[in-house]
Scaffold this active site. Structure first.
Site, mmCIF file in Angstrom:
data_model
loop_
_atom_site.group_PDB
_atom_site.id
_atom_site.type_symbol
_atom_site.label_atom_id
_atom_site.label_comp_id
_atom_site.label_asym_id
_atom_site.label_seq_id
_atom_site.Cartn_x
_atom_site.Cartn_y
_atom_site.Cartn_z
ATOM 1 N N HIS A 1 0.922 -1.196 0.056
ATOM 2 C CA HIS A 1 0.000 -0.018 -0.002
ATOM 3 C C HIS A 1 1.016 1.213 0.159
ATOM 4 O O HIS A 1 1.525 1.478 0.955
ATOM 5 C CB HIS A 1 -0.978 -0.011 1.246
ATOM 6 C CG HIS A 1 -1.935 1.337 1.440
ATOM 7 N ND1 HIS A 1 -3.153 1.086 1.788
ATOM 8 C CD2 HIS A 1 -1.562 2.559 1.111
ATOM 9 C CE1 HIS A 1 -3.752 2.222 1.639
ATOM 10 N NE2 HIS A 1 -2.745 3.327 1.149
ATOM 11 N N HIS B 1 1.278 5.521 -1.922
ATOM 12 C CA HIS B 1 0.924 6.761 -2.647
ATOM 13 C C HIS B 1 2.032 7.256 -3.258
ATOM 14 O O HIS B 1 3.138 7.831 -2.532
ATOM 15 C CB HIS B 1 0.286 7.669 -1.622
ATOM 16 C CG HIS B 1 -0.865 7.138 -1.040
ATOM 17 N ND1 HIS B 1 -2.314 7.169 -1.747
ATOM 18 C CD2 HIS B 1 -1.048 6.386 0.193
ATOM 19 C CE1 HIS B 1 -2.927 6.712 -0.874
ATOM 20 N NE2 HIS B 1 -2.398 6.342 0.396
ATOM 21 N N ASN C 1 -5.698 7.157 -5.938
ATOM 22 C CA ASN C 1 -6.398 8.616 -5.291
ATOM 23 C C ASN C 1 -5.321 9.495 -5.873
ATOM 24 O O ASN C 1 -5.156 10.800 -5.080
ATOM 25 C CB ASN C 1 -6.361 8.468 -3.952
ATOM 26 C CG ASN C 1 -5.154 8.677 -3.101
ATOM 27 O OD1 ASN C 1 -4.239 8.046 -3.609
ATOM 28 N ND2 ASN C 1 -5.205 9.174 -1.973
ATOM 29 N N LYS D 1 -9.414 -0.474 -5.445
ATOM 30 C CA LYS D 1 -9.510 0.158 -3.981
ATOM 31 C C LYS D 1 -11.112 0.894 -3.776
ATOM 32 O O LYS D 1 -11.384 1.667 -4.794
ATOM 33 C CB LYS D 1 -8.489 1.105 -4.183
ATOM 34 C CG LYS D 1 -8.567 2.152 -2.834
ATOM 35 C CD LYS D 1 -7.768 1.251 -1.797
ATOM 36 C CE LYS D 1 -7.985 2.139 -0.429
ATOM 37 N NZ LYS D 1 -6.629 2.590 0.071
ATOM 38 N N HIS E 1 -10.283 1.099 2.479
ATOM 39 C CA HIS E 1 -9.849 2.058 3.202
ATOM 40 C C HIS E 1 -11.229 1.956 4.277
ATOM 41 O O HIS E 1 -12.252 2.436 3.777
ATOM 42 C CB HIS E 1 -9.973 3.296 2.829
ATOM 43 C CG HIS E 1 -9.753 4.384 3.660
ATOM 44 N ND1 HIS E 1 -8.477 5.241 3.653
ATOM 45 C CD2 HIS E 1 -10.483 4.818 4.577
ATOM 46 C CE1 HIS E 1 -8.567 6.071 4.593
ATOM 47 N NE2 HIS E 1 -9.798 5.741 5.189
ATOM 48 N N HIS F 1 -4.495 -0.338 6.201
ATOM 49 C CA HIS F 1 -3.965 0.440 7.212
ATOM 50 C C HIS F 1 -4.701 0.281 8.537
ATOM 51 O O HIS F 1 -5.363 1.218 8.991
ATOM 52 C CB HIS F 1 -3.705 1.889 6.996
ATOM 53 C CG HIS F 1 -4.723 2.287 6.034
ATOM 54 N ND1 HIS F 1 -6.231 2.163 6.317
ATOM 55 C CD2 HIS F 1 -4.601 3.098 4.644
ATOM 56 C CE1 HIS F 1 -6.761 3.003 5.312
ATOM 57 N NE2 HIS F 1 -5.947 3.357 4.245
ATOM 58 N N ASP G 1 1.615 2.521 3.400
ATOM 59 C CA ASP G 1 0.675 3.905 3.235
ATOM 60 C C ASP G 1 1.546 5.157 3.213
ATOM 61 O O ASP G 1 0.971 6.154 3.767
ATOM 62 C CB ASP G 1 -0.422 3.904 4.597
ATOM 63 C CG ASP G 1 -1.516 4.997 3.971
ATOM 64 O OD1 ASP G 1 -1.577 5.361 2.856
ATOM 65 O OD2 ASP G 1 -2.228 5.466 5.227
#
Ligand code: NCD
Ligand code: ZN
Length: 346
Positions: free
Chosen positions: A14, A16, A42, A100, A137, A175, A248
């Site tokens: 996971h 970003h 995202n 996701k 999430h 997470h 994360d």
């Protein structure tokens, strides 16, 4: 002094990586530590289709330093309008590894998220059939629910039903931040797993709120009470294949975090392995680190473990106060602190 530790090359389930200049600035940190990573969709606008995921993957590959062996595993962002056939095609063509689910408005760039999870049942059915992993999430966004209760309420209100309705669907509760989350994952079948971040193993909510408000300890889901942190440490170091590494890492410019409305997200990519390993050492579980970091994730996703090895050595080093990400100053997790391990080779 402890000996060095050599393990299979780990993966980050996971992360970003952002886009544009920020992508250029941060991707090398993840690629240095990990063989593969599940890349969150995202962006603004979000990556909602197979075609968009393919284009994003190409931008990530172009941003990697030459000669880097790193494989981004792509995800599609579910919306109220997701076309199940597109996801199935994306999986069949080897573009998508997961999809996701962000409840609408749960976190950074999630305004396009799903407003009514029950209406996504046809999508879940198609994913179950196609064996496409669902990453969640797990927080409700109902304004009546206290921010510290949002994960537990999500499990009770939504996740229990989805798991019951789609027993063959592989689900990663991402997470994880609560003892309730740990208990749920432990009690579910082998198709349900969870990722755990380094920050939720190190920080409780006091770290964010005592002695002044600490924007660099703020991420979503927010850190909870100490008892939850302890439950997460126990789960991560238990050796259970249901729990694996997902940083994360979520970089935001320093000025966007140190603001009257600071962004959620902790940039932990530069020293993620070192941060996790310190927890495993403190818990007397160095022998379980390889499972958590390198073996349980591939087993869950049905992928081979990485070929290479990495070595971590016990060397004190101070984490820089800021890191330059292609012209943007970002504060890393553990800024100014001394970490006890260092990644020596990759
Ligand atoms: C993430 C981000 O900034 O993209 N922030 C965070 O606090 N974790 C989004 C997310 O994963 O919730
Ligand atoms: Zn995230």
């Amino acid at each position: 002094m402890a000996d060095s530790l050599t393990i299979r090359r780990p993966d980050d389930w996971h992360v970003h990586l952002r886009d544009g200049a920020m992508l250029e600035g941060v991707v090398e940190h993840t690629a240095r530590q990990f063989g593969r990573a599940i890349v969150m969709p995202n962006l603004s606008p979000p990556v909602t289709t197979t075609a968009a995921a393919q284009a994003y993957r190409a931008r990530i590959m172009a941003a990697l330093p030459p000669g880097t062996a790193f494989e981004p595993l792509m995800t599609a962002y579910l919306t109220d309008h997701t076309d199940p056939a597109d996801l199935v095609r994306g999986k069949a063509e080897g573009v998508l590894t997961a999809a996701k689910l962000y409840p609408a408005n749960a976190t950074t760039n999630s305004a396009h998220g799903v407003s009514d999870i029950a209406r996504l049942d046809p999508v879940f059915a198609a994913m179950e059939e196609a064996r496409l992993v669902l990453c969640i999430h797990g927080e409700v966004t109902d304004p009546e629910i206290d921010v510290f209760d949002r994960e537990a309420v999500f499990i009770a209100r939504h996740l229990e039903r989805v798991v019951r309705s789609f027993p063959g669907l592989k689900i990663v509760l991402e997470h994880l931040t609560t003892g309730e989350g740990v208990a749920f994952v432990e009690s579910a079948g082998s198709n349900v797993a969870a990722t755990i971040t380094p920050q939720h193993l190190h920080l409780n909510r006091n770290a964010m709120l005592v002695g002044g408000i600490r924007p660099h300890a703020y991420c979503l889901p927010v850190a909870k009470r100490e008892k939850h942190r302890l439950a997460l440490r126990k789960a991560a170091t238990s050796g259970s294949p249901k729990f694996f590494l997902g940083t994360d890492s979520a970089p935001h410019a320093k000025h966007d975090k140190e603001s009257s409305c600071g962004c959620a997200g902790i940039f932990n990519a530069p020293f993620a392995l070192e941060s996790y390993l310190q927890v495993f050492e403190d818990e007397g579980a160095l022998d379980r680190f390889e499972g958590f970091a390198s073996l349980h994730g591939p087993a869950f996703y049905g992928l081979p473990v990485n070929e290479g090895l990495v070595t971590l050595v016990p060397v004190d080093h101070v984490v820089p106060d800021t890191i330059d990400a292609a012209g943007t100053s970002v504060v890393p997790f553990h800024a100014g602190e001394t970490l006890r391990w260092r990644l020596a080779s990759g």
